[in-house]
Scaffold this active site. Structure first.
Site, PDB file in Angstrom:
ATOM      1  N   CYS A 160      45.567  38.322  31.105  1.00 17.73           N
ATOM      2  CA  CYS A 160      44.706  37.939  29.981  1.00 17.73           C
ATOM      3  C   CYS A 160      43.363  38.615  30.204  1.00 17.73           C
ATOM      4  O   CYS A 160      43.327  39.801  30.526  1.00 17.73           O
ATOM      5  CB  CYS A 160      44.583  36.424  29.868  1.00 17.73           C
ATOM      6  SG  CYS A 160      43.983  35.615  31.374  1.00 17.73           S
ATOM      7  N   GLY A 161      42.267  37.878  30.063  1.00 17.23           N
ATOM      8  CA  GLY A 161      40.970  38.455  30.325  1.00 17.23           C
ATOM      9  C   GLY A 161      40.571  38.341  31.783  1.00 17.23           C
ATOM     10  O   GLY A 161      40.078  39.295  32.383  1.00 17.23           O
TER      11      GLY A 161
END
Length: 295
Positions: A251-252
């Site tokens: 994800c981030g």
């Protein structure tokens, strides 16, 4: 002290209410807050919300920004090494004799991150409160405020499971076709397409498919989906993972990925890893390819 056994990675508010106060139970609030400031977006500890806004009775607070991360690693939520994790876990009252239930005030991704950290260190008696604080409150259950002193922890035995983590080198091999694994991006669709995002370089890692973590929970109860409903949301994963044993989620910064990893676990996927550096590390390398689908 008789341990509480778990039959799932999730426990219901009803189960937890029945076991609150058990001497072998440690309940942990793992909330982190994302806020927009004059200086831009930043992550904040959920401690003030825990102290003032309220927490489950008897719950202790876990600081995922500092104590359960490695600030010296240069990434926001880099996983701690074994010594750091042991110190943080014991500081929260976790040892070999207890069962741990983790929750947060969001949609479970922070709780899932701590669940993943503990399980990856060989701590197996740990579960996430399904629906978290929001569901607990919605059911009219009591909350406390103020600080809860953790119990004094005894011996804690760790057994690291490095296969539950992927590094940048492994992801590069997958992108190059040199390693056979499915890549799953747990970010919102707009970030996957490259339309939004706080990083200087937007988009997703080549060969990955998008399964936003927000689609894996029920919007009203915030409980994780099960059965056919979960299977429907994971269709992209099933296609990408066909004939592949390993699935790598990113994800981030490795948080939404933990929520998706929990959902994959619930769906029966066994060889799941989190790319801990995620796009925070990948996008910082100008030579690392990113794909955008923005029109």
């Amino acid at each position: 002290m008789t341990a509480l056994e778990l039959d799932s990675a999730l426990v219901s508010p009803h189960w937890l209410a029945d076991h609150l106060g058990h001497p072998a139970l440690v309940v942990v609030d793992a909330t982190v807050l994302g806020v927009e400031t004059d200086a831009g977006f930043r992550w904040l500890s959920g401690l003030d919300e825990y102290l003032i806004g309220g927490h489950l009775p008897g719950a202790v607070f876990a600081d995922l920004l500092e104590e359960f991360s490695d600030p010296a690693a240069g990434l926001t939520f880099a996983r701690p090494n074994a010594a750091q994790l042991e110190a943080a876990a014991r500081g929260a009252g976790i040892d070999d004799d207890v069962t741990v239930v983790v929750y947060d005030s969001a949609i479970g991704q922070w709780a899932a991150r701590l669940w993943w950290l503990l399980r990856s260190a060989g701590i197996e008696r740990v579960a996430v409160l399904d629906g978290g604080l929001a569901r607990w409150r919605a059911e009219g259950r009591p909350v406390d405020d103020g600080y809860q002193q953790p119990r004094t922890a005894g011996r804690l035995t760790l057994d690291e499971r490095p296969e539950r983590w992927a590094d940048k080198a492994e992801v590069e091999q997958v992108v190059a076709g040199e390693s056979d694994a499915a890549l799953i991006c747990a970010l919102p669709a707009s970030e996957f397409r490259g339309e939004t995002g706080r990083r200087a370089r937007r988009g997703h890692i080549p060969r990955s498919v998008n399964v936003p973590v927000s689609t894996l929970v029920d919007r009203e109860s915030r409980a994780f989906l099960r059965g056919d409903a979960l299977g429907e949301r994971l269709q992209g994963v099933e296609t990408a993972a066909s004939d592949r044993a390993r699935t790598i989620v990113y994800c981030g910064a490795g948080i939404a990925a933990a929520g998706a990893a929990l959902a994959l676990h619930l769906a029966g996927h066994e060889d799941v890893a989190i790319y801990d550096g995620s796009l925070e590390e990948w996008a910082a390398d100008d030579d690392a390819p990113l794909v955008t689908l923005a029109g």
